[in-house]
Design a protein around this motif. Structure first.
Motif, PDB file in Angstrom:
ATOM      1  N   ARG A   1       0.817  -1.221   0.000  1.00 44.78           N
ATOM      2  CA  ARG A   1       0.000   0.000   0.000  1.00 44.78           C
ATOM      3  C   ARG A   1       0.849   1.269   0.000  1.00 44.78           C
ATOM      4  NH1 ARG A   1      -3.981  -0.248   4.861  1.00 44.78           N
ATOM      5  NH2 ARG A   1      -4.509   1.805   3.993  1.00 44.78           N
ATOM      6  N   SER A   2       2.014   1.206   0.603  1.00 45.31           N
ATOM      7  CA  SER A   2       2.842   2.410   0.699  1.00 45.31           C
ATOM      8  C   SER A   2       3.370   2.863  -0.657  1.00 45.31           C
ATOM      9  CB  SER A   2       4.012   2.171   1.654  1.00 45.31           C
ATOM     10  OG  SER A   2       4.929   1.220   1.119  1.00 45.31           O
ATOM     11  N   THR A   3       3.480   1.953  -1.620  1.00 47.66           N
ATOM     12  CA  THR A   3       4.037   2.325  -2.923  1.00 47.66           C
ATOM     13  C   THR A   3       3.159   3.315  -3.671  1.00 47.66           C
ATOM     14  OG1 THR A   3       2.986   0.397  -3.963  1.00 47.66           O
ATOM     15  CG2 THR A   3       5.262   0.138  -3.186  1.00 47.66           C
ATOM     16  N   THR A   4       1.865   3.372  -3.334  1.00 49.82           N
ATOM     17  CA  THR A   4       0.959   4.286  -4.051  1.00 49.82           C
ATOM     18  C   THR A   4       0.288   5.301  -3.132  1.00 49.82           C
ATOM     19  OG1 THR A   4      -0.870   2.688  -3.829  1.00 49.82           O
ATOM     20  CG2 THR A   4       0.457   2.571  -5.843  1.00 49.82           C
ATOM     21  N   CYS A   5       0.639   5.324  -1.866  1.00 42.82           N
ATOM     22  CA  CYS A   5      -0.103   6.166  -0.922  1.00 42.82           C
ATOM     23  C   CYS A   5       0.068   7.659  -1.217  1.00 42.82           C
ATOM     24  CB  CYS A   5       0.294   5.840   0.517  1.00 42.82           C
ATOM     25  SG  CYS A   5       1.978   6.287   0.971  1.00 42.82           S
ATOM     26  N   ILE A   6       1.194   8.067  -1.778  1.00 40.45           N
ATOM     27  CA  ILE A   6       1.382   9.480  -2.123  1.00 40.45           C
ATOM     28  C   ILE A   6       0.672   9.814  -3.431  1.00 40.45           C
ATOM     29  CG2 ILE A   6       3.073  11.303  -2.554  1.00 40.45           C
ATOM     30  CD1 ILE A   6       3.148  10.195   0.282  1.00 40.45           C
ATOM     31  N   LEU A   7       0.752   8.903  -4.386  1.00 42.98           N
ATOM     32  CA  LEU A   7       0.109   9.138  -5.685  1.00 42.98           C
ATOM     33  C   LEU A   7      -1.405   9.240  -5.564  1.00 42.98           C
ATOM     34  CD1 LEU A   7       2.158   6.605  -7.858  1.00 42.98           C
ATOM     35  CD2 LEU A   7       2.379   9.094  -7.828  1.00 42.98           C
ATOM     36  N   GLU A   8      -1.973   8.609  -4.556  1.00 45.28           N
ATOM     37  CA  GLU A   8      -3.429   8.592  -4.399  1.00 45.28           C
ATOM     38  C   GLU A   8      -3.989   9.896  -3.851  1.00 45.28           C
ATOM     39  OE1 GLU A   8      -3.946   5.234  -1.915  1.00 45.28           O
ATOM     40  OE2 GLU A   8      -3.651   3.755  -3.522  1.00 45.28           O
ATOM     41  N   VAL A   9      -3.136  10.788  -3.379  1.00 47.80           N
ATOM     42  CA  VAL A   9      -3.623  12.042  -2.775  1.00 47.80           C
ATOM     43  C   VAL A   9      -2.894  13.245  -3.377  1.00 47.80           C
ATOM     44  CG1 VAL A   9      -4.478  11.080  -0.606  1.00 47.80           C
ATOM     45  CG2 VAL A   9      -2.042  11.628  -0.850  1.00 47.80           C
ATOM     46  N   PRO A  10      -3.019  13.467  -4.682  1.00 50.39           N
ATOM     47  CA  PRO A  10      -2.287  14.584  -5.311  1.00 50.39           C
ATOM     48  C   PRO A  10      -2.657  15.949  -4.730  1.00 50.39           C
ATOM     49  CG  PRO A  10      -3.966  13.706  -6.787  1.00 50.39           C
ATOM     50  CD  PRO A  10      -3.848  12.741  -5.648  1.00 50.39           C
TER      51      PRO A  10
ATOM     52  N   LEU B   1      -3.227  16.730  -1.638  1.00 48.07           N
ATOM     53  CA  LEU B   1      -2.447  16.989  -0.429  1.00 48.07           C
ATOM     54  C   LEU B   1      -1.008  17.358  -0.764  1.00 48.07           C
ATOM     55  CD1 LEU B   1      -3.638  14.138   2.004  1.00 48.07           C
ATOM     56  CD2 LEU B   1      -4.301  16.548   1.994  1.00 48.07           C
ATOM     57  N   VAL B   2      -0.524  16.820  -1.868  1.00 49.72           N
ATOM     58  CA  VAL B   2       0.862  17.085  -2.260  1.00 49.72           C
ATOM     59  C   VAL B   2       0.997  18.472  -2.881  1.00 49.72           C
ATOM     60  CG1 VAL B   2       2.756  16.330  -3.745  1.00 49.72           C
ATOM     61  CG2 VAL B   2       1.306  14.631  -2.618  1.00 49.72           C
ATOM     62  N   LYS B   3       0.029  18.859  -3.713  1.00 48.63           N
ATOM     63  CA  LYS B   3       0.168  20.075  -4.520  1.00 48.63           C
ATOM     64  C   LYS B   3      -0.439  21.321  -3.893  1.00 48.63           C
ATOM     65  CE  LYS B   3       0.223  17.562  -8.920  1.00 48.63           C
ATOM     66  NZ  LYS B   3      -0.449  17.399 -10.230  1.00 48.63           N
ATOM     67  N   ARG B   4      -1.499  21.148  -3.106  1.00 54.24           N
ATOM     68  CA  ARG B   4      -2.241  22.334  -2.692  1.00 54.24           C
ATOM     69  C   ARG B   4      -2.310  22.569  -1.191  1.00 54.24           C
ATOM     70  NH1 ARG B   4      -5.360  20.043  -6.850  1.00 54.24           N
ATOM     71  NH2 ARG B   4      -5.483  21.358  -8.715  1.00 54.24           N
ATOM     72  N   VAL B   5      -1.926  21.610  -0.413  1.00 58.56           N
ATOM     73  CA  VAL B   5      -2.096  21.715   1.040  1.00 58.56           C
ATOM     74  C   VAL B   5      -0.752  21.507   1.722  1.00 58.56           C
ATOM     75  CG1 VAL B   5      -3.294  20.798   3.059  1.00 58.56           C
ATOM     76  CG2 VAL B   5      -4.448  20.817   0.841  1.00 58.56           C
ATOM     77  N   VAL B   6      -0.499  22.323   2.733  1.00 61.36           N
ATOM     78  CA  VAL B   6       0.686  22.098   3.564  1.00 61.36           C
ATOM     79  C   VAL B   6       0.332  20.981   4.545  1.00 61.36           C
ATOM     80  CG1 VAL B   6       2.284  23.102   5.220  1.00 61.36           C
ATOM     81  CG2 VAL B   6       1.403  24.487   3.340  1.00 61.36           C
ATOM     82  N   PHE B   7       0.851  19.799   4.259  1.00 57.10           N
ATOM     83  CA  PHE B   7       0.466  18.607   5.012  1.00 57.10           C
ATOM     84  C   PHE B   7       1.705  17.761   5.269  1.00 57.10           C
ATOM     85  CE2 PHE B   7      -0.952  14.158   5.202  1.00 57.10           C
ATOM     86  CZ  PHE B   7      -1.954  14.247   6.160  1.00 57.10           C
TER      87      PHE B   7
END
Length: 218
Positions: A43-52, A54-60
């Motif tokens: 699951r960790s291999t895609t956990c960042i890709l699944e929430v673009p 949070l990556v691009k628009r939110v300071v998280f």
């Protein structure tokens, strides 16, 4: 299914120790931690890709995403292991005092899986087929780990590969403290705990250094 194939068909034996005579219990003692590892890494291999977003628009704090997967998988393992302990106690007619060492083994497992998950979650952003690679690698890793067969069955010339595998030591120590009433194999425990710490700090460092590039790639 594993019990039928390996115990009934292939007749794998783990020795004459009564604590090892029930193949299903012996197998599940190792299969539960392995399942938590496999779920976390996959699951960790895609956990960042699944929430673009949070990556691009939110300071998280993105580090939380892989960590939450590890905690979730560990929680499921602990629930299943509580049931396993009840079954093992009923079968063995005793509660081993060595259960007090379980938190140490769980801690080492968590450090190892957590660090590995941070590493894979960062790599997964740049290598988007990583999930399929990890699925294959986990299959190979599982069958080179003494999970469905005793460690003594490993060819003598390749024994060093078996014990260089941190999960081999972790699974063996789970079985020692739960089923055999033995404390962890301390030299082996020291080795896989050191590896776990290396993965924990190394994985976190790699994730922290690469996360600033995630938005550019996605």
């Amino acid at each position: 299914l594993y019990t039928f194939v390996f115990s009934v068909v292939l007749k794998v034996k783990f020795g004459t120790d009564p604590s090892m005579s029930n193949f299903a219990i012996f197998l599940m003692t190792g299969l539960l931690p392995w399942g938590a590892l496999a779920e976390s890494l996959t699951r960790s291999t895609t956990c960042i890709l699944e929430v673009p977003n949070l990556v691009k628009r939110v300071v998280f704090p993105l580090e939380i995403l892989p960590a939450s997967i590890v905690v979730s998988s560990l929680f499921s393992q602990l629930i299943a292991m509580a049931v396993l302990l009840v079954v093992a106690t009923a079968y063995l007619h005793t509660v081993h005092w060595t259960l007090v060492f379980l938190p140490l083994i769980i801690l080492s497992q968590t450090l190892f899986v957590g660090g590995f998950s941070w590493l894979l979650s960062a790599l997964g952003v740049f290598v988007q087929d990583l999930r399929h690679i990890i699925a294959l690698a986990l299959s190979v890793w599982m069958y080179t780990t003494p999970l469905v067969y005793p460690s003594t069955s490993f060819p003598r010339e390749f024994q060093f590969l078996c014990w260089a595998n941190p999960m081999a030591g972790i699974l063996t120590d789970y079985r020692r403290v739960i089923l055999q009433g033995l404390p962890p194999d301390w030299p082996n425990f020291a080795f896989y705990t050191a590896v776990a710490l290396l993965f924990w700090f190394g994985g976190f460092y790699f994730f922290s250094k690469t996360k600033r590039s995630f938005a550019d790639v996605m």
